[in-house]
Design a protein around this motif. Structure first.
Motif, PDB file in Angstrom:
ATOM      1  N   ASP A 112       0.827  -1.213   0.000  1.00 48.85           N
ATOM      2  CA  ASP A 112       0.000   0.000   0.000  1.00 48.85           C
ATOM      3  C   ASP A 112       0.858   1.259   0.000  1.00 48.85           C
ATOM      4  OD1 ASP A 112      -2.753  -1.153   2.135  1.00 48.85           O
ATOM      5  OD2 ASP A 112      -2.444  -1.275  -0.034  1.00 48.85           O
ATOM      6  N   VAL A 113       1.951   1.240   0.773  1.00 49.23           N
ATOM      7  CA  VAL A 113       2.837   2.415   0.810  1.00 49.23           C
ATOM      8  C   VAL A 113       3.223   2.823  -0.613  1.00 49.23           C
ATOM      9  CG1 VAL A 113       5.195   3.151   1.373  1.00 49.23           C
ATOM     10  CG2 VAL A 113       3.781   2.055   3.131  1.00 49.23           C
ATOM     11  N   TRP A 114       3.682   1.847  -1.391  1.00 51.26           N
ATOM     12  CA  TRP A 114       4.216   2.189  -2.727  1.00 51.26           C
ATOM     13  C   TRP A 114       3.101   2.479  -3.729  1.00 51.26           C
ATOM     14  CZ3 TRP A 114       8.920   3.983  -3.120  1.00 51.26           C
ATOM     15  CH2 TRP A 114       9.776   3.736  -2.032  1.00 51.26           C
ATOM     16  N   GLU A 116       0.526   4.235  -2.761  1.00 49.64           N
ATOM     17  CA  GLU A 116       0.294   5.647  -2.419  1.00 49.64           C
ATOM     18  C   GLU A 116       1.384   6.535  -3.016  1.00 49.64           C
ATOM     19  OE1 GLU A 116      -2.365   7.059  -0.548  1.00 49.64           O
ATOM     20  OE2 GLU A 116      -3.149   5.062  -0.992  1.00 49.64           O
ATOM     21  N   VAL A 117       2.619   6.059  -2.987  1.00 44.76           N
ATOM     22  CA  VAL A 117       3.713   6.847  -3.568  1.00 44.76           C
ATOM     23  C   VAL A 117       3.452   7.056  -5.061  1.00 44.76           C
ATOM     24  CG1 VAL A 117       6.184   6.844  -4.127  1.00 44.76           C
ATOM     25  CG2 VAL A 117       5.420   6.139  -1.850  1.00 44.76           C
ATOM     26  N   ALA A 119       0.567   7.136  -6.525  1.00 45.70           N
ATOM     27  CA  ALA A 119      -0.578   8.029  -6.706  1.00 45.70           C
ATOM     28  C   ALA A 119      -0.240   9.479  -6.381  1.00 45.70           C
ATOM     29  CB  ALA A 119      -1.740   7.564  -5.829  1.00 45.70           C
ATOM     30  N   HIS A 120       0.574   9.701  -5.361  1.00 48.28           N
ATOM     31  CA  HIS A 120       0.745  11.063  -4.844  1.00 48.28           C
ATOM     32  C   HIS A 120       2.083  11.704  -5.187  1.00 48.28           C
ATOM     33  CE1 HIS A 120      -3.064  10.936  -2.840  1.00 48.28           C
ATOM     34  NE2 HIS A 120      -2.762   9.750  -2.366  1.00 48.28           N
ATOM     35  N   ARG A 121       3.057  10.914  -5.682  1.00 47.13           N
ATOM     36  CA  ARG A 121       4.356  11.511  -6.001  1.00 47.13           C
ATOM     37  C   ARG A 121       4.774  11.220  -7.439  1.00 47.13           C
ATOM     38  NH1 ARG A 121       6.017  13.151  -0.931  1.00 47.13           N
ATOM     39  NH2 ARG A 121       5.069  11.917   0.708  1.00 47.13           N
ATOM     40  N   VAL A 160      11.944  11.740  -7.110  1.00 44.11           N
ATOM     41  CA  VAL A 160      11.146  10.561  -6.758  1.00 44.11           C
ATOM     42  C   VAL A 160      11.877   9.295  -7.194  1.00 44.11           C
ATOM     43  CG1 VAL A 160       8.983   9.340  -7.228  1.00 44.11           C
ATOM     44  CG2 VAL A 160       8.956  11.804  -6.831  1.00 44.11           C
ATOM     45  N   VAL A 163      14.554   7.984  -4.956  1.00 42.06           N
ATOM     46  CA  VAL A 163      14.035   7.160  -3.850  1.00 42.06           C
ATOM     47  C   VAL A 163      13.698   5.763  -4.364  1.00 42.06           C
ATOM     48  CG1 VAL A 163      12.204   6.920  -2.122  1.00 42.06           C
ATOM     49  CG2 VAL A 163      13.193   9.176  -2.598  1.00 42.06           C
ATOM     50  N   TYR A 164      13.092   5.696  -5.555  1.00 40.52           N
ATOM     51  CA  TYR A 164      12.781   4.394  -6.146  1.00 40.52           C
ATOM     52  C   TYR A 164      14.063   3.576  -6.325  1.00 40.52           C
ATOM     53  CZ  TYR A 164       7.864   5.254  -7.496  1.00 40.52           C
ATOM     54  OH  TYR A 164       6.497   5.471  -7.508  1.00 40.52           O
TER      55      TYR A 164
ATOM     56  N   PHE B  52      10.939  10.271   1.757  1.00 34.96           N
ATOM     57  CA  PHE B  52      10.588  11.556   1.149  1.00 34.96           C
ATOM     58  C   PHE B  52      10.657  12.696   2.169  1.00 34.96           C
ATOM     59  CE2 PHE B  52       9.591  10.132  -3.005  1.00 34.96           C
ATOM     60  CZ  PHE B  52       9.135   8.826  -2.859  1.00 34.96           C
ATOM     61  N   ALA B  70      -1.775   4.481   3.632  1.00 35.61           N
ATOM     62  CA  ALA B  70      -1.217   3.133   3.789  1.00 35.61           C
ATOM     63  C   ALA B  70      -1.113   2.790   5.277  1.00 35.61           C
ATOM     64  CB  ALA B  70       0.145   3.041   3.112  1.00 35.61           C
TER      65      ALA B  70
END
Lengths: 241, 219
Positions: A112-114, A116-117, A119-121, A160, A163-164, B52, B70
């Motif tokens: 879920d974290v990724w 969201e990343v 979707a939002h970043r 971004v 970070v990936y 981030f 999340a």
């Protein structure tokens, strides 16, 4: 399986592509892609609005259930139809590339974290680049590219992707050891960036990201969706080096 | 079992999103402040929690998470009971409706409403930046169109995903709470079903408790 499943939209839309990719990964064979005449703003009129009152694509129908928002649709498709991936590349180890639902609380949370990343970043930055550099060329009267917007978002997307790169140097997929929606949701926009803009180097220049993109785009389901997107995107493609 | 930790100030909207879920499930938690003035959000310690450099971040034992939605879903799954099931993941259709309206909050409702909160409250009060009325006016027009859709939907359902409270509704709480502290709060009066839905959310003990620590500065 999947009788009565309809996706309203156009495959070239990265949000529609996410849903199509999940349907393909889940092995749903008899879904129907119902075209929407975006040039005529069909999505802003009835009867479309009675299915999706926000007037956006995709909209999804499965029997009596109507859904919108690509990630909500995708989660539903994967939950309902997708325990195993029908179209993953087979590997010597057998089941490594299967799309599987996370089996622990922790795995679900990280997945879920990724998502969201994405979707939002990721998507907010990449969508500006794709719109300015590719989509505008597609639409008659789409207007001139705004290079300032491109430059600003190239910088953001680069941060971004740094970070990936950290994440993907420790894990084959964003979702974890197995591919998941967190990865698949990147396909549509990344395909457009790499194939239809001159900014593919954002992906190609980062080894972990490049390898991950190679794995995602090699999946048979991804190739099938790419072919559907190509029907519209071919005129925009960058010439091969 | 050690209480879970949420990193970031309780007043922050995305931190509040997580806290309201923790309150709903009755979990023990600790809020650990992050000192933005001291650039703590960019410190190596915090970047391990959230690469981030933002808030919230979250810790449960060895598990570190970021991204408020999340984190919230993890909390709602871990502490789910028969009585408190805000994701409905045991029911395909209900779970899908929760997801739909969670996405609508993230990608349609909030982008229309939050600029008004930033321009009318956060910028003047916390950043010394004057309100950009053009942004406010454009956002109000977008928000009205969104609220029209919500009005039609909430005239048929008590809550967004159906007749049950869910994560979809709770997601709307933090930014809408602050919106009610702007000069435009009366906009909701034009949408009676939306207003009634909002008042149901505000009446919840979890929301009452958090609202007290989020008192919006008077506009």
């Amino acid at each position: 399986m999947g009788g009565g499943v309809k996706v309203y939209g156009v495959a070239a839309s990265p949000f529609v592509a996410t849903v199509l990719l999940c349907l393909e990964e889940a092995g749903v064979e008899d879904y129907e892609l119902v075209g929407v005449d975006m040039a005529a703003r069909e999505q802003r009129t009835q009867p479309y609005l009675s299915r999706n009152p926000f007037g956006k694509i995709p909209t999804f129908v499965d029997g009596e259930l109507t859904l919108f928002e690509s990630r909500a649709i995708s989660r539903y498709v994967l939950r309902k139809y997708g325990r195993t991936s029908a179209s993953s590349p087979t590997t010597a180890a057998g089941e490594e590339d299967l799309l599987r639902e996370p089996s622990t609380l922790e795995e679900s949370a990280v997945a879920d974290v990724w998502t969201e990343v994405e979707a939002h970043r990721y998507t907010p930055a990449i969508s500006h680049i794709v719109r300015e550099c590719a989509i505008k060329r597609l639409i008659p009267g789409g207007g001139e590219r705004d290079q300032a917007v491109v430059d600003e978002n190239v910088a953001k997307l680069g941060e971004v992707l740094d970070v990936y790169e950290q994440r993907l140097s420790r894990s084959p997929y964003l979702a974890g050891d197995s591919v998941g929606l967190a990865d698949l949701a990147h396909f549509g926009f990344t395909y457009c960036l790499v194939e239809c803009t001159e900014y593919g180097a954002l992906v190609e220049s980062r080894p972990g990201v490049r390898a991950w993109w190679g794995r995602i785009s090699a999946r048979p389901a991804a190739k099938k969706v790419a072919a559907m997107m190509n029907l519209v995107l071919n005129p925009l493609k960058m010439p091969s080096a | 079992m050690a209480p879970v930790k949420v990193f970031g100030p309780a007043m922050s909207t995305n931190v509040a999103r997580v806290l309201v879920c923790l309150e709903e499930v009755g979990a023990e938690y600790e809020v650990v402040n992050i000192d933005f003035q001291a650039q703590e959000h960019k410190s190596p310690e915090h970047l391990v929690r959230n690469p981030f450099g933002q808030i919230p971040a979250f810790q449960d034992g060895d598990l570190l998470l970021f991204e408020s939605r999340a984190i919230s879903k993890y909390v709602l799954r871990k502490y789910k009971t028969d009585k408190v099931d805000l994701l409905r993941e045991g029911n395909l259709k209900e779970a899908a409706m929760v997801d739909v309206w969670t996405e609508v909050d993230a990608h349609t409702y909030n982008p229309a409403l939050s600029p008004i909160v930033y321009e009318c409250l956060i910028n003047p009060m916390m950043r010394g930046i004057p309100t950009n009325q053009k942004v406010v006016d454009e956002s109000l027009e977008k928000l009205k169109k969104v609220l029209e859709v919500y009005e039609a939907h909430l005239s048929k359902h008590k809550y967004l995903a159906g007749d049950f409270i869910s994560f979809a509704d709770l997601n709307h709480f933090p930014y809408t709470f602050y919106f009610m502290g702007t000069p435009h709060a009366a906009l909701f009066d034009s949408y009676p079903h939306v207003k009634a839905w909002w008042e149901r959310i505000m009446a919840r003990p979890s929301v009452q408790k958090l609202g007290a620590s989020m008192v919006p500065p008077k506009a």
